[in-house]
Design a protein around this motif. Structure first.
Motif, short mmCIF file in Angstrom:
data_model
loop_
_atom_site.label_atom_id
_atom_site.label_comp_id
_atom_site.label_asym_id
_atom_site.label_seq_id
_atom_site.Cartn_x
_atom_site.Cartn_y
_atom_site.Cartn_z
N SER A 112 -27.10 -47.48 122.99
CA SER A 112 -27.95 -46.45 123.58
C SER A 112 -29.06 -47.10 124.40
CB SER A 112 -28.57 -45.58 122.47
OG SER A 112 -29.23 -44.46 123.00
N LEU A 113 -29.22 -46.65 125.65
CA LEU A 113 -30.23 -47.20 126.55
C LEU A 113 -31.52 -46.40 126.47
CD1 LEU A 113 -28.18 -47.95 129.81
CD2 LEU A 113 -28.40 -49.32 127.72
N HIS A 114 -32.65 -47.12 126.36
CA HIS A 114 -33.96 -46.47 126.29
C HIS A 114 -35.01 -47.25 127.06
CE1 HIS A 114 -32.59 -43.52 123.37
NE2 HIS A 114 -31.94 -44.49 122.79
N GLY A 115 -34.60 -48.01 128.06
CA GLY A 115 -35.54 -48.80 128.83
C GLY A 115 -35.87 -48.16 130.17
N PRO A 116 -36.92 -48.62 130.84
CA PRO A 116 -37.30 -48.08 132.15
C PRO A 116 -36.41 -48.60 133.26
CG PRO A 116 -38.74 -49.90 131.58
CD PRO A 116 -37.83 -49.69 130.39
N ALA A 117 -36.43 -47.90 134.38
CA ALA A 117 -35.73 -48.37 135.58
C ALA A 117 -36.68 -49.25 136.38
CB ALA A 117 -35.25 -47.20 136.41
N THR A 118 -36.34 -50.50 136.52
CA THR A 118 -37.13 -51.46 137.28
C THR A 118 -36.15 -52.28 138.12
OG1 THR A 118 -36.96 -53.23 135.63
CG2 THR A 118 -38.76 -51.64 135.35
N PRO A 119 -36.65 -53.06 139.08
CA PRO A 119 -35.74 -53.93 139.83
C PRO A 119 -34.92 -54.84 138.91
CG PRO A 119 -37.85 -53.82 140.93
CD PRO A 119 -38.03 -53.10 139.63
N GLU A 120 -35.49 -55.23 137.77
CA GLU A 120 -34.80 -56.14 136.86
C GLU A 120 -33.72 -55.43 136.05
OE1 GLU A 120 -38.34 -57.64 138.34
OE2 GLU A 120 -38.23 -55.89 137.00
N THR A 121 -33.89 -54.13 135.79
CA THR A 121 -32.92 -53.41 134.94
C THR A 121 -31.92 -52.59 135.75
OG1 THR A 121 -34.40 -51.48 134.71
CG2 THR A 121 -34.58 -53.22 133.05
N THR A 122 -32.07 -52.49 137.04
CA THR A 122 -31.11 -51.75 137.86
C THR A 122 -29.73 -52.39 137.73
OG1 THR A 122 -32.79 -51.02 139.44
CG2 THR A 122 -30.51 -51.04 140.20
N GLY A 123 -28.74 -51.57 137.40
CA GLY A 123 -27.39 -52.09 137.22
C GLY A 123 -27.22 -52.95 135.98
N LEU A 124 -28.10 -52.77 135.01
CA LEU A 124 -28.06 -53.56 133.78
C LEU A 124 -26.68 -53.52 133.13
CD1 LEU A 124 -29.77 -55.02 131.44
CD2 LEU A 124 -29.87 -52.74 130.42
N MET A 125 -26.12 -52.32 133.02
CA MET A 125 -24.79 -52.18 132.43
C MET A 125 -23.76 -52.18 133.55
SD MET A 125 -25.18 -52.36 129.23
CE MET A 125 -23.44 -52.06 128.87
N ASN A 126 -23.14 -53.33 133.72
CA ASN A 126 -22.13 -53.52 134.76
C ASN A 126 -20.79 -53.83 134.09
OD1 ASN A 126 -22.41 -56.18 133.89
ND2 ASN A 126 -23.78 -56.71 135.58
N ALA A 127 -19.79 -54.15 134.87
CA ALA A 127 -18.45 -54.40 134.32
C ALA A 127 -18.46 -55.53 133.30
CB ALA A 127 -17.48 -54.71 135.46
N GLU A 128 -19.18 -56.59 133.59
CA GLU A 128 -19.23 -57.73 132.68
C GLU A 128 -19.83 -57.34 131.34
OE1 GLU A 128 -21.36 -62.15 132.39
OE2 GLU A 128 -21.34 -61.06 134.30
N ARG A 129 -20.88 -56.53 131.38
CA ARG A 129 -21.54 -56.15 130.12
C ARG A 129 -20.74 -55.11 129.35
NH1 ARG A 129 -27.23 -57.29 132.26
NH2 ARG A 129 -27.64 -59.29 131.23
N PHE A 130 -20.12 -54.17 130.04
CA PHE A 130 -19.28 -53.21 129.31
C PHE A 130 -18.15 -53.94 128.59
CE2 PHE A 130 -20.94 -49.80 132.24
CZ PHE A 130 -21.52 -49.03 131.23
N ALA A 131 -17.66 -55.02 129.20
CA ALA A 131 -16.56 -55.78 128.60
C ALA A 131 -16.98 -56.51 127.33
CB ALA A 131 -16.01 -56.79 129.62
N GLN A 132 -18.28 -56.70 127.14
CA GLN A 132 -18.77 -57.38 125.95
C GLN A 132 -18.89 -56.46 124.73
OE1 GLN A 132 -22.18 -60.13 126.58
NE2 GLN A 132 -21.91 -59.72 128.76
N LEU A 133 -18.82 -55.15 124.95
CA LEU A 133 -18.90 -54.21 123.83
C LEU A 133 -17.61 -54.25 123.01
CD1 LEU A 133 -20.50 -51.18 125.69
CD2 LEU A 133 -21.56 -52.46 123.82
N PRO A 134 -17.67 -53.94 121.72
CA PRO A 134 -16.44 -53.85 120.93
C PRO A 134 -15.51 -52.80 121.51
CG PRO A 134 -18.39 -53.81 119.51
CD PRO A 134 -18.88 -53.65 120.92
#
Length: 319
Positions: A207-229
């Protein structure tokens, strides 16, 4: 004594509008329509203060055009990604927000989305509502159990902590990533991860609960979704900008994700029309804080900040 002139850009709660009219010379957008950039600029020459929502944009080019008559923007929101804060500060315009008061309401929506996504709420509702429910078996609409599962929280601020407290009621094992580790008395027994990449592999639910900033834009991308169980459930009640929506759809289509619960999108209003065909996406139209109690509290918090400013005091929520 002349009262400060205030523009309220959207139709806020009745209690908020009554108080505003009592204490300020108010202009209220009772039509509740979205204001254009040109209208925002034009109104800045007529008022001392604006109470906008996250739907009004104060980008650098708009801020450059604002009239010096405008002194303060008292946001009716916690997130301020719609405001270019450095540009506003350079123009000498104060900016406030409304933290604290909407944490529980938003956490409730996150819980609704998590449960609904995990237990086939969209498909089930459609079957019953359409009159097509004519079958049952032990293998029918088997979902993912929340109780006792591992929950990963990205952003353990006020809303993230409120969500963690509620998830404890489902005996969930809480893990979290935050820019810095919380004091032990605020962790609610959760396990801290120093990186998002460390958090993802243990998150049956994320669950995401962080702010939108230049650093967090696109935080959940293909590479990160692939790391989830495999078979994880993804929830976003933060901001749509945090998610690569094409990557999310691919993760859902491939089966990497079992389901998603979304209250925010890259394009708002409207959302992402490609999501509509997928019954494993439970969607709401950005209503995380939409309860009567919370809307009153948000409006009053914005007015409290204005009252302090025009008394000559520092507003509680000055950014």
């Amino acid at each position: 004594m002349t009262r400060p002139k205030l523009w309220i850009t959207r139709k806020l709660s009745d209690a908020t509008l009554e108080r505003a009219k009592r204490d300020y010379d108010t202009i209220i957008n009772l039509d509740d329509s979205l204001s254009s950039d040109d209208e925002i600029v034009a109104m800045s020459a007529k008022v001392d203060a604006i109470i906008p929502c996250h739907s009004e944009r104060f980008s650098a080019d708009i801020v450059e055009r604002l009239d010096p008559h405008l002194k303060i923007i008292a946001n009716h929101s916690v997130g301020v990604d719609h405001c270019d804060l450095p540009a506003l500060k350079a123009r000498g315009i104060a900016v406030t927000n409304t933290p604290d008061v909407l944490s529980d309401a938003t956490a409730e929506i996150a819980m609704l989305l998590m449960l609904g996504a995990a237990r086939h709420a969209v498909e089930g509702d459609h079957l019953v509502r359409s009159g097509r429910w004519d079958f049952w078996s032990p293998s029918f609409m088997v979902g993912k159990q929340v109780t006792g599962a591992r929950l990963g929280i990205v952003g353990m601020g006020r809303v993230g902590q409120a969500f963690a407290r509620k998830a404890r009621g489902f005996d969930m094992e809480i893990h979290y990533y935050n820019r810095s580790r919380l004091p032990a008395d605020q962790e609610i027994g959760a396990t801290y991860h120093s990186s998002v990449d460390s958090l993802l592999p243990v998150s049956d639910f994320l669950s995401l609960h962080g702010p939108a900033t230049p650093e967090t834009t696109g935080l959940m991308n293909a590479e990160r979704f692939a790391q989830l169980p495999e078979g994880a459930v993804f929830v976003n009640t933060a901001r749509g900008a945090l998610v690569d929506e094409a990557a999310l759809l691919e993760a859902l289509s491939s089966g990497r994700l079992a389901a998603a619960g979304l209250d925010c999108f890259a394009t708002e209003p409207g959302g992402n029309p490609t999501f509509a065909a997928h019954r494993n996406i439970f969607m709401l139209p950005h209503i995380g804080s939409a309860t009567r109690r919370t809307r009153d509290a948000m409006g009053f918090r914005a007015l409290d900040n204005l009252d302090a400013f025009f008394r000559g005091d520092q507003p509680r929520d000055l950014l």
